[in-house]
Design a protein around this motif. Structure first.
Motif, PDB file in Angstrom:
ATOM      1  N   LYS A 134     -10.988  11.400   4.750  1.00  0.00           N
ATOM      2  CA  LYS A 134     -11.406  12.246   6.108  1.00  0.00           C
ATOM      3  C   LYS A 134     -10.780  13.303   6.417  1.00  0.00           C
ATOM      4  CE  LYS A 134     -13.076   7.402   7.805  1.00  0.00           C
ATOM      5  NZ  LYS A 134     -12.668   6.479   9.300  1.00  0.00           N
ATOM      6  N   ALA A 135      -9.749  13.152   5.925  1.00  0.00           N
ATOM      7  CA  ALA A 135      -9.450  14.232   6.071  1.00  0.00           C
ATOM      8  C   ALA A 135      -9.407  15.652   5.285  1.00  0.00           C
ATOM      9  CB  ALA A 135      -7.555  14.240   6.234  1.00  0.00           C
ATOM     10  N   TYR A 187      -8.139   9.873  -3.857  1.00  0.00           N
ATOM     11  CA  TYR A 187      -6.603   9.574  -3.827  1.00  0.00           C
ATOM     12  C   TYR A 187      -6.476   8.126  -4.596  1.00  0.00           C
ATOM     13  CZ  TYR A 187      -5.689  13.262  -0.651  1.00  0.00           C
ATOM     14  OH  TYR A 187      -5.262  14.346  -0.553  1.00  0.00           O
ATOM     15  N   LEU A 188      -5.275   8.426  -5.764  1.00  0.00           N
ATOM     16  CA  LEU A 188      -4.975   7.161  -6.539  1.00  0.00           C
ATOM     17  C   LEU A 188      -4.225   6.106  -5.889  1.00  0.00           C
ATOM     18  CD1 LEU A 188      -3.845   8.342 -10.224  1.00  0.00           C
ATOM     19  CD2 LEU A 188      -5.557   7.330 -10.143  1.00  0.00           C
ATOM     20  N   THR A 189      -3.429   6.843  -4.766  1.00  0.00           N
ATOM     21  CA  THR A 189      -3.026   5.518  -4.059  1.00  0.00           C
ATOM     22  C   THR A 189      -3.748   4.344  -3.181  1.00  0.00           C
ATOM     23  OG1 THR A 189      -3.106   7.134  -2.418  1.00  0.00           O
ATOM     24  CG2 THR A 189      -0.690   7.291  -3.673  1.00  0.00           C
ATOM     25  N   GLU A 190      -5.261   4.638  -3.646  1.00  0.00           N
ATOM     26  CA  GLU A 190      -6.109   3.665  -2.702  1.00  0.00           C
ATOM     27  C   GLU A 190      -5.325   2.802  -3.892  1.00  0.00           C
ATOM     28  OE1 GLU A 190      -9.659   4.257  -1.279  1.00  0.00           O
ATOM     29  OE2 GLU A 190      -9.276   5.984  -0.340  1.00  0.00           O
ATOM     30  N   LEU A 191      -5.463   2.690  -5.060  1.00  0.00           N
ATOM     31  CA  LEU A 191      -5.623   1.992  -5.948  1.00  0.00           C
ATOM     32  C   LEU A 191      -4.073   0.326  -5.723  1.00  0.00           C
ATOM     33  CD1 LEU A 191      -6.130   3.536  -9.360  1.00  0.00           C
ATOM     34  CD2 LEU A 191      -7.462   2.246  -8.261  1.00  0.00           C
ATOM     35  N   ILE A 192      -3.246   1.006  -4.750  1.00  0.00           N
ATOM     36  CA  ILE A 192      -2.532   0.193  -4.972  1.00  0.00           C
ATOM     37  C   ILE A 192      -2.811  -0.937  -3.560  1.00  0.00           C
ATOM     38  CG2 ILE A 192       0.344  -0.065  -3.998  1.00  0.00           C
ATOM     39  CD1 ILE A 192      -0.019   1.734  -6.159  1.00  0.00           C
ATOM     40  N   CYS A 236       1.073  -1.050  -0.170  1.00  0.00           N
ATOM     41  CA  CYS A 236      -0.332  -0.218  -0.117  1.00  0.00           C
ATOM     42  C   CYS A 236       0.956   1.224   0.174  1.00  0.00           C
ATOM     43  CB  CYS A 236      -1.031   0.298   1.661  1.00  0.00           C
ATOM     44  SG  CYS A 236      -0.096   0.109   3.100  1.00  0.00           S
ATOM     45  N   VAL A 237       0.404   2.264  -0.045  1.00  0.00           N
ATOM     46  CA  VAL A 237       0.807   3.563  -0.431  1.00  0.00           C
ATOM     47  C   VAL A 237       0.329   4.298   1.020  1.00  0.00           C
ATOM     48  CG1 VAL A 237       0.925   6.201  -1.413  1.00  0.00           C
ATOM     49  CG2 VAL A 237       1.367   3.593  -2.281  1.00  0.00           C
ATOM     50  N   VAL A 238       1.234   5.123   2.377  1.00  0.00           N
ATOM     51  CA  VAL A 238       0.422   4.885   3.446  1.00  0.00           C
ATOM     52  C   VAL A 238       0.405   6.757   3.123  1.00  0.00           C
ATOM     53  CG1 VAL A 238       0.084   5.400   6.179  1.00  0.00           C
ATOM     54  CG2 VAL A 238       0.384   3.036   4.550  1.00  0.00           C
ATOM     55  N   GLU A 239      -0.331   8.091   2.871  1.00  0.00           N
ATOM     56  CA  GLU A 239      -0.347   9.319   2.882  1.00  0.00           C
ATOM     57  C   GLU A 239       1.271   9.781   4.132  1.00  0.00           C
ATOM     58  OE1 GLU A 239      -0.227  10.920   0.255  1.00  0.00           O
ATOM     59  OE2 GLU A 239      -1.432   9.419  -1.061  1.00  0.00           O
ATOM     60  N   GLU A 240       1.369  10.886   3.947  1.00  0.00           N
ATOM     61  CA  GLU A 240       1.711  11.422   5.502  1.00  0.00           C
ATOM     62  C   GLU A 240       1.296  11.176   6.692  1.00  0.00           C
ATOM     63  OE1 GLU A 240       6.249  13.451   6.594  1.00  0.00           O
ATOM     64  OE2 GLU A 240       4.563  14.780   5.754  1.00  0.00           O
ATOM     65  N   ARG A 241       0.174  12.269   6.083  1.00  0.00           N
ATOM     66  CA  ARG A 241      -0.685  12.625   7.767  1.00  0.00           C
ATOM     67  C   ARG A 241      -1.457  11.374   8.263  1.00  0.00           C
ATOM     68  NH1 ARG A 241      -2.585  14.818   3.119  1.00  0.00           N
ATOM     69  NH2 ARG A 241      -4.736  13.766   2.206  1.00  0.00           N
TER      70      ARG A 241
END
Length: 457
Positions: free
Chosen positions: A202-203, A208-213, A162-167
């Motif tokens: 939620k923020a 975000y495309l990162t959810e595709l991973i 996955c990709v986790v956004e920094e926040r």
């Protein structure tokens, strides 16, 4: 770096989607960052050019109302789609889908603020997806400072979990240096279905495309990771990064000219736009700026401090510390130092334009000489004419501009003032300080204020 010198064959069946809807507030500019020019192209134009080199299909660039001006700057090199509201990267891709041809089965998604990205890396991400038969592949890099980037979480097999956004990341995840580059290869059919499952953040409320991973991993078809160099994949977010990228692009372009036999005396101080063509054995001295569709002929020497824009210069010329714009200069011409040739000038072979001379919309026939401290505006100068120091053509009477014609073999004395539309005939001469209000006939000599004929032909 020569855009006409392509490497491997372009891949068929892949269409690039380039995301260029963001404004980029950290640039501290009223101009959206993707519109900022870098060595002859808007920032996003470099990404379009890389995609054009990598893939046979025309790219689709996603614009917002704020970046709509990019469409004109791209000059038809890409199709465009609009994202009306900033609802995230996944929404931007969804907006692009409507602009894609039905034949587009594979997609390459890239960010418009990564101007150093190469066609080779784009192809590598596509090939990685094809070879693993995964629905999506992504590029990542190990960042010196990962702050602000989504962290790539790897599975034990080296694919992306996955990709986790920094926040949203934990302290442990924030310590990961491998970050998402925003470069993806994806199967279109899978993407269309997967976009529907993305939920708003939620923020921010964005998609975000990162959810595709994570979705690909959960389905048992994890995304392969292609690691690229940070300098290619790091986005431009502020003026510091912009300056660093400009220097890197300058180095690429100048190395290409060196490889083709151009003598760049100091490549670190020569700024040359990507469109510029320079022949082998031309010499470019330190501190030269070459812009737009400029071409420089063989053995021509461009001296330090010169700035040349959208101008063709022939062979065996010398340009000394001068500014030239939108003009055409033939071979065996010497210019300067400190001359200014403004748009619309045509300089024939074997001409001389001296120091502090200024020309605008003026033509010089072969062998003509314009001495120092002269101004010629809207003027036609004949062959071998000699324009003395301080000669001025007064081309504007306060209402409209007029043309001045100076004949072949004419001679103007120092400080001659020619008030258009008056002209000087073939072989005619003026004395120092003459003010010409009416035509001087062929072969005559005139002096005085106003000019009077003292010698007939």
């Amino acid at each position: 770096m020569n855009p006409s010198s392509r490497g491997p064959e372009r891949l068929e069946g892949v269409t690039a989607i380039i995301l260029a809807a963001g404004v980029g507030s950290r640039m501290q500019s009223q101009v959206p960052k993707v519109l900022h020019h870098l060595l002859g192209r808007p920032m996003a134009g470099w990404v379009v050019a890389a995609a054009s080199e990598a893939f046979a299909a025309t790219s689709v660039v996603v614009l917002s109302p704020a970046t709509a001006g990019l469409a004109e700057l791209l000059g038809g090199s890409a199709s465009v789609a609009e994202q009306p509201k900033p609802l995230g990267t996944a929404d931007a891709v969804r907006c692009a889908l409507a602009a894609l041809p039905a034949s587009a089965k594979e997609l390459l998604i890239a960010c418009g603020d990564t101007p150093l990205i190469t066609a080779a890396l784009m192809r590598e991400v596509v090939v990685a997806r094809r070879e693993t038969n995964a629905p999506i592949a992504l590029a990542a890099f190990d960042a010196d400072d990962p702050t602000g980037y989504g962290r790539v979480i790897e599975s034990s097999d080296g694919s992306a979990e996955c990709v986790v956004e920094e926040r949203d990341a934990s302290e442990e995840q924030r310590a990961i240096g491998t970050v998402n580059a925003g470069l993806y290869a994806v199967d279109r059919a899978w993407l269309v279905d997967a976009l529907g499952s993305i939920t708003p953040s939620k923020a921010s409320g964005e998609l975000y495309l990162t959810e595709l991973i994570a979705a690909a991993h959960a389905a048992g078809t994890p995304a392969p990771i292609v690691y690229g160099p940070e300098i290619e994949l790091e986005g431009v977010n502020d003026r510091h990064q912009f300056a660093n990228v400009a220097a890197a692009l300058r180095e690429r372009i100048n190395e290409g000219h060196l490889d083709r036999g151009v003598a760049l005396i100091d490549p670190t101080t020569a700024w040359i736009d990507v469109q510029v063509q320079i022949a082998a054995d031309a010499v470019i001295e330190p501190g030269v700026t070459l812009l737009g569709g400029t071409s420089i002929g063989a053995r021509t020497r461009v001296g330090s401090g010169s700035r040349i824009e959208a101008t063709s210069i022939g062979e065996d010329c010398i340009v000394r510390s001068s500014a030239i714009e939108g003009s055409s200069i033939a071979s065996h011409v010497d210019v300067g130092p400190f001359a200014h040739i403004r748009p619309g000038c045509t300089i024939a072979a074997n001409c001389h334009v001296g120091n502090f001379a200024e020309l605008k919309a003026t033509s010089l026939a072969a062998g003509a000489k314009v001495g120092h401290h002269s101004y010629l505006g809207d003027t036609e100068v004949g062959e071998r004419a000699n324009i003395g120091a301080g000669t001025i053509t007064a081309n504007y009477n306060g209402v409209q501009k007029h043309k001045t014609i100076i004949g072949a073999d004419a001679f103007t004395g120092v400080g001659t003032l020619i008030v258009a539309p008056a002209g000087i005939g073939i072989g005619a001469k003026t004395g120092a300080g003459t003010v010409v209000l009416a035509d001087i006939p062929d072969g005559c000599t005139a002096v005085g204020v106003p000019a009077r004929i003292i010698r007939e032909a």
